[in-house]
Scaffold this active site. Structure first.
Site, PDB file in Angstrom:
ATOM      1  N   TYR A 176       0.749  -1.317   0.152  1.00  0.00           N
ATOM      2  CA  TYR A 176      -0.134  -0.191   0.281  1.00  0.00           C
ATOM      3  C   TYR A 176       0.730   1.347  -0.147  1.00  0.00           C
ATOM      4  O   TYR A 176       0.427   2.351  -0.422  1.00  0.00           O
ATOM      5  CB  TYR A 176      -0.819  -0.004   1.138  1.00  0.00           C
ATOM      6  CG  TYR A 176      -2.163  -1.151   1.046  1.00  0.00           C
ATOM      7  CD1 TYR A 176      -2.137  -1.852   0.048  1.00  0.00           C
ATOM      8  CD2 TYR A 176      -2.980  -1.097   2.281  1.00  0.00           C
ATOM      9  CE1 TYR A 176      -3.380  -2.705  -0.012  1.00  0.00           C
ATOM     10  CE2 TYR A 176      -3.865  -2.035   2.251  1.00  0.00           C
ATOM     11  CZ  TYR A 176      -4.105  -2.796   0.969  1.00  0.00           C
ATOM     12  OH  TYR A 176      -5.070  -3.751   0.930  1.00  0.00           O
ATOM     13  N   LYS A 227       3.335 -15.473   2.284  1.00  0.00           N
ATOM     14  CA  LYS A 227       3.317 -16.126   1.076  1.00  0.00           C
ATOM     15  C   LYS A 227       4.866 -16.431   0.522  1.00  0.00           C
ATOM     16  O   LYS A 227       5.256 -16.253  -0.466  1.00  0.00           O
ATOM     17  CB  LYS A 227       2.475 -15.440  -0.026  1.00  0.00           C
ATOM     18  CG  LYS A 227       2.149 -16.409  -1.503  1.00  0.00           C
ATOM     19  CD  LYS A 227       1.408 -17.297  -1.308  1.00  0.00           C
ATOM     20  CE  LYS A 227       0.992 -18.235  -2.402  1.00  0.00           C
ATOM     21  NZ  LYS A 227       0.237 -19.546  -2.148  1.00  0.00           N
ATOM     22  N   ASP A 259      -3.140 -18.163   1.491  1.00  0.00           N
ATOM     23  CA  ASP A 259      -4.308 -18.700   0.694  1.00  0.00           C
ATOM     24  C   ASP A 259      -4.951 -19.810   1.727  1.00  0.00           C
ATOM     25  O   ASP A 259      -6.200 -20.110   1.805  1.00  0.00           O
ATOM     26  CB  ASP A 259      -3.994 -19.457  -0.644  1.00  0.00           C
ATOM     27  CG  ASP A 259      -2.717 -20.197  -0.795  1.00  0.00           C
ATOM     28  OD1 ASP A 259      -1.836 -20.011   0.108  1.00  0.00           O
ATOM     29  OD2 ASP A 259      -2.112 -20.784  -1.636  1.00  0.00           O
ATOM     30  N   ASP A 287     -11.008  -8.650   7.269  1.00  0.00           N
ATOM     31  CA  ASP A 287     -12.388  -8.595   6.856  1.00  0.00           C
ATOM     32  C   ASP A 287     -13.315  -9.939   7.016  1.00  0.00           C
ATOM     33  O   ASP A 287     -14.434 -10.063   7.114  1.00  0.00           O
ATOM     34  CB  ASP A 287     -12.414  -7.934   5.343  1.00  0.00           C
ATOM     35  CG  ASP A 287     -12.416  -6.315   5.576  1.00  0.00           C
ATOM     36  OD1 ASP A 287     -12.274  -5.896   6.798  1.00  0.00           O
ATOM     37  OD2 ASP A 287     -12.537  -5.828   4.562  1.00  0.00           O
TER      38      ASP A 287
END
Length: 401
Positions: A176, A227, A259, A287
């Site tokens: 970000y 990851k 994942d 979320d």
């Protein structure tokens, strides 16, 4: 009858307490000395933000009057409201006032009106700038299934019941904020868009220490999500996190690919206690975890740094489709105010009063539409706020003013 059940995710020793909280081999996280008068910056924002902030402010005021705490509130613009009034999503005045306050309480930002704006003129850019400006690098996002709302979860009762986990999200680094970023053209003349996932050692180290401390005060289990089978940034993340096991032998550390973590949160969420992860993975997983609880409208968050005021906000969005219709759920913002008191100001007793009031209001059956079920009482945002105030007052000891 009010229940004595504590919110598990708030039942930690405050990271911002009246005494200094020092993380080994690091700078100490700023702790506010106990005082009874505070300056709070309110950022109502957009959509339902002003509605839920209004309720939370009333709850803070009543709680303060009972517990002997005085507040000076300063309301400032952020997001779309700031864009409309000043042309920028984070006015300099807003950031300056926020930095000088004891804590910041945010409603929500964003809306369809500004979706087509250029990136630097989007409400979300203002929020990112605020986080960076306040230097709040650690985001605490609890996901706890309330006993009264277990049947509101989309998961089966036996899976959802008893879920109590905390996502510790790195907030000011990663993709970000990483550079280079932007738009370009490749060797074939095609348009491209690109971002950079990058972390410096100190950014990983400080969030890792923070997460280990949180896990230590909970149930002693920490899962680092990355990851590392594909991404070099994640390989580096895992290497740095793993190095802390010698400092925290009492915390059980595990690693999980993002994942798989996304799948396991739905398959068996009770296996998790504390999760630590980078900015983008934390954004998504928190979320996802929130929906296990039945509604994103129930969950608060706290963003903390090494010094200066913390930023406290519900994790839900601005919900422009119901804005101004008295349908918003204010519970998450009220609980964010409780986190503000506990982690931002070290006012545990006042925080506990609000937490108990929320539980009692739920026990009395009051619900907004997002958590309504047969046999409960459907009310709007304003009435729910009034019922929370009644619950706050119901815990006043006999003879108290």
């Amino acid at each position: 009858m009010a229940t004595s059940l504590q919110f598990q995710f708030l039942n930690l020793k405050p990271l911002h307490s009246p005494s200094t909280f020092t993380i080994p081999n690091s700078t100490s996280i700023k702790c506010f000395a106990t005082k009874r008068s505070y300056t709070i910056t309110l950022l109502p924002g957009d959509g339902i933000g002003p509605e839920v902030i209004s309720v939370a402010k009333d709850v803070l005021l009543l709680t303060g009057s009972i517990e002997g705490i005085k507040y000076e509130f300063q309301e400032k613009l952020l997001g779309g409201a700031a864009l409309d009034a000043t042309g920028v999503p984070l006015p300099e005045d807003t950031l300056s006032v926020a930095k000088q306050s004891d804590a910041v309480l945010l409603g929500a930002i964003g809306g369809y009106k500004w979706d087509k704006n250029e990136k630097h003129l989007k409400p979300e850019t203002g929020l990112l700038q605020l986080r960076a400006g306040l230097e709040v690098f650690a985001n605490l996002r609890p996901a706890t299934v309330f006993p009264q709302l277990v049947d509101a979860s989309t998961l089966r009762r036996e899976i959802a019941e008893g879920v109590d986990l905390m996502v510790v999200r790195e907030l000011t680094g990663g993709i970000y904020f990483g550079k280079p970023r932007g738009f370009g053209t490749n060797e074939n003349g095609e348009e491209t868009g690109y971002n950079t996932e990058i972390y410096a050692a100190h950014e990983i180290d400080r969030i890792a220490r923070f997460a280990f401390e949180v896990a230590r005060k909970r149930r002693g289990k920490l899962c680092s999500v990355d990851k590392a089978n594909v991404l070099e940034a994640s390989m580096f993340w895992r290497k740095r996190v793993l190095a802390f096991t010698q400092e925290y032998p009492d915390v059980e550390l595990s690693h999980m690919y993002v994942d798989n973590a996304a799948m396991q949160l739905i398959r068996n969420p009770k296996q998790f206690d504390t999760i630590v992860t980078n900015n983008i993975f934390g954004d998504i997983l928190s979320d996802e975890a929130s929906m296990i609880t039945g509604s994103i409208g129930m969950l608060p968050s706290a963003s903390l740094g090494d010094s200066g005021p913390g930023l406290f906000e519900p994790i839900h969005g601005s919900a422009p489709d119901i804005a101004g219709q008295d349908k918003a759920n204010p519970f998450a913002t009220v609980l964010s105010a409780a986190m503000l008191l506990r982690y931002g100001l070290g006012e545990d007793k006042a925080a506990e009063r609000i937490e108990k009031a929320v539980m009692e209001t739920l026990n009395r059956g009051f619900r907004t539409a997002d958590i309504y079920s047969s046999g409960t009482k459907l009310v709007g945002c304003k009435q729910l706020g009034e019922e929370i105030l009644k619950s706050v007052e119901s815990h006043v000891p006999a003879g108290a003013v």
